[in-house]
Design a protein around this motif. Structure first.
Motif, PDB file in Angstrom:
ATOM      1  N   TYR A   6      51.742  43.604  44.372  1.00 40.86           N
ATOM      2  CA  TYR A   6      50.666  43.594  43.363  1.00 40.86           C
ATOM      3  C   TYR A   6      51.195  42.886  42.113  1.00 40.86           C
ATOM      4  CZ  TYR A   6      47.695  45.387  39.605  1.00 40.86           C
ATOM      5  OH  TYR A   6      46.863  45.498  38.511  1.00 40.86           O
ATOM      6  N   MET A   8      49.763  41.343  38.032  1.00 42.19           N
ATOM      7  CA  MET A   8      48.653  41.178  37.084  1.00 42.19           C
ATOM      8  C   MET A   8      49.041  40.121  36.054  1.00 42.19           C
ATOM      9  SD  MET A   8      46.294  43.966  35.147  1.00 42.19           S
ATOM     10  CE  MET A   8      47.417  44.431  33.867  1.00 42.19           C
ATOM     11  N   TYR A  27      42.793  37.408  45.267  1.00 44.28           N
ATOM     12  CA  TYR A  27      42.483  37.858  43.910  1.00 44.28           C
ATOM     13  C   TYR A  27      41.825  39.225  43.990  1.00 44.28           C
ATOM     14  CZ  TYR A  27      43.187  33.029  42.417  1.00 44.28           C
ATOM     15  OH  TYR A  27      43.725  31.801  42.157  1.00 44.28           O
ATOM     16  N   LEU A  28      42.138  40.059  43.002  1.00 36.11           N
ATOM     17  CA  LEU A  28      41.506  41.374  42.891  1.00 36.11           C
ATOM     18  C   LEU A  28      40.714  41.404  41.587  1.00 36.11           C
ATOM     19  CD1 LEU A  28      41.299  44.424  43.792  1.00 36.11           C
ATOM     20  CD2 LEU A  28      43.303  44.823  42.350  1.00 36.11           C
ATOM     21  N   GLY A  31      37.659  45.477  42.766  1.00 37.04           N
ATOM     22  CA  GLY A  31      38.144  46.118  43.993  1.00 37.04           C
ATOM     23  C   GLY A  31      37.087  46.873  44.779  1.00 37.04           C
ATOM     24  N   LEU A  48      48.123  41.230  46.104  1.00 36.91           N
ATOM     25  CA  LEU A  48      46.887  41.206  45.312  1.00 36.91           C
ATOM     26  C   LEU A  48      47.221  40.677  43.928  1.00 36.91           C
ATOM     27  CD1 LEU A  48      45.080  44.553  46.242  1.00 36.91           C
ATOM     28  CD2 LEU A  48      44.690  42.256  47.142  1.00 36.91           C
ATOM     29  N   ASP A  50      45.771  40.563  40.490  1.00 36.48           N
ATOM     30  CA  ASP A  50      44.730  41.222  39.700  1.00 36.48           C
ATOM     31  C   ASP A  50      44.333  40.325  38.516  1.00 36.48           C
ATOM     32  OD1 ASP A  50      43.124  42.989  38.312  1.00 36.48           O
ATOM     33  OD2 ASP A  50      44.435  44.712  38.648  1.00 36.48           O
ATOM     34  N   LYS A  52      42.554  41.230  35.998  1.00 33.62           N
ATOM     35  CA  LYS A  52      42.225  42.010  34.782  1.00 33.62           C
ATOM     36  C   LYS A  52      42.976  41.552  33.543  1.00 33.62           C
ATOM     37  CE  LYS A  52      40.836  46.356  36.821  1.00 33.62           C
ATOM     38  NZ  LYS A  52      41.297  45.988  38.179  1.00 33.62           N
ATOM     39  N   CYS A 105      33.494  49.553  37.665  1.00 31.44           N
ATOM     40  CA  CYS A 105      34.622  48.750  38.191  1.00 31.44           C
ATOM     41  C   CYS A 105      34.180  47.353  38.612  1.00 31.44           C
ATOM     42  CB  CYS A 105      35.248  49.450  39.402  1.00 31.44           C
ATOM     43  SG  CYS A 105      36.009  51.025  39.034  1.00 31.44           S
TER      44      CYS A 105
END
Ligand SMILES: Cc1cc2nc3c(=O)[nH]c(=O)nc-3n(C[C@H](O)[C@H](O)[C@H](O)COP(=O)(O)OP(=O)(O)OC[C@H]3O[C@@H](n4cnc5c(N)ncnc54)[C@H](O)[C@@H]3O)c2cc1C
Length: 264
Positions: A6, A8, A27-28, A31, A48, A50, A52, A105
């Motif tokens: 993971y 970010m 890409y996350l 979710g 993943l 992320d 964000k 989310c």
């Protein structure tokens, strides 16, 4: 779900660099679709990335358009004062997606990249002639939706924002699946300076589509009665467990009438 890495990253460029490290990376966003499909092993990933941290969550408005960052959550579109005042139909659409958890989310970019044939946003994007902006280019709504769960996005391309021209009036009504709230049929009507556009989600075998029969009727006379004599063919509509093609054809007319009643 398989074990995975993971990360970010803090920018779009870093996210692209990160995802290129593995051909199995994804890409996350919120979710809400990706994680359940990974858990059910309908999809797989070894990493993943992320989005964000990539600073993609924002809403801005000018006199002619609303620009929504791809990581903007449905709840933030629903409660945005800019969207509520300039394009209330879009705020209503976002506020009617799924349940609280999904809205808290799920993101507009994730929804469009996923292009679920029963998702709500594609109908607004198509009816309003929105433009999908990515890290590589600008894609028109007409070119973006390619088919069920398929879009024009290239491998590793990131949706960064969506530009919605502000119409004179607009309305979205859906007949929700009682279990998921996805649209069995959803109709988005936009009245613009160059005419009326009607986009239908939930009904088509290939996902969202423009309904020229209703558009022609409304461009001749913009009132609810003008839809009465429109014939919607069930050909090409989903004939699935939740509803037959003919039932969905009837729902298209009915949802269009309800949407018009809100506009007139
Ligand atoms: C119970 C339930 C009910 C729902 N009801 C509705 C409904 O009524 N109406 C509706 O419209 N939707 C509905 N949804 C869908 C939901 O709103 C989410 O929009 C959708 O699940 C995907 O958004 P996400 O942000 O969670 O994306 P994710 O699940 O994180 O990602 C989805 C896919 O998009 C890719 N992706 C994500 N962001 C980007 C990006 N910026 N650029 C490129 N690729 C990207 C990911 O790699 C992944 O392949 C529902 C979902 C659930 C679970």
């Amino acid at each position: 779900m398989y074990e995975l890495e993971y990360s970010m990253p803090s920018s779009v460029n870093d996210a692209v660099a990160e995802i290129k490290k593995s051909s199995e990376a994804k890409y996350l966003a919120g979710g809400m679709t990706l994680i359940p499909t990974l858990k059910a092993r309908l999809s797989s990933a070894d990493m993943l990335v992320d989005l964000k941290g990539a600073n993609l969550s924002n809403v801005s408005v000018s006199s002619s358009e609303i620009v929504i960052g791809s990581m903007t959550r449905h709840c933030d579109v629903a409660s945005s004062s800019e969207v509520l005042s300039s394009l209330p139909a879009l705020a209503k659409l976002a506020g009617g997606i799924g349940d609280h958890m999904v809205r808290n989310c799920g993101t507009i970019g994730g929804s469009l990249a996923n292009n679920d044939p029963a998702a709500c946003y594609p109908s607004a994007v198509l009816a309003l002639d929105a433009t999908i902006i990515t890290n590589e280019r600008a894609i028109t709504a007409e070119d973006f939706f390619v088919g069920m769960f398929e879009t024009a996005l290239n491998e590793n391309e990131i949706i960064t924002e969506v530009k919605f021209p502000i119409p004179e009036k607009a309305s979205y009504i859906k007949f929700p699946n009682p279990a998921s709230r996805y649209a069995m049929v959803g109709v988005f009507i936009a009245k613009k300076a160059n005419g009326v556009a009607v986009a239908v989600t939930g009904a088509g075998e290939n996902g969202v589509f423009r309904c020229s029969e209703i558009e022609n009727a409304l461009n001749s006379s913009f009132n609810v009665g003008s839809i009465d004599n429109v014939e919607i063919s069930p050909d090409g509509l989903n004939n699935a467990i939740h509803a037959s093609g003919s039932y969905r054809a009837n729902l298209i007319k009915e949802m269009a009438k309800r949407a018009l009643n809100e506009m007139i």
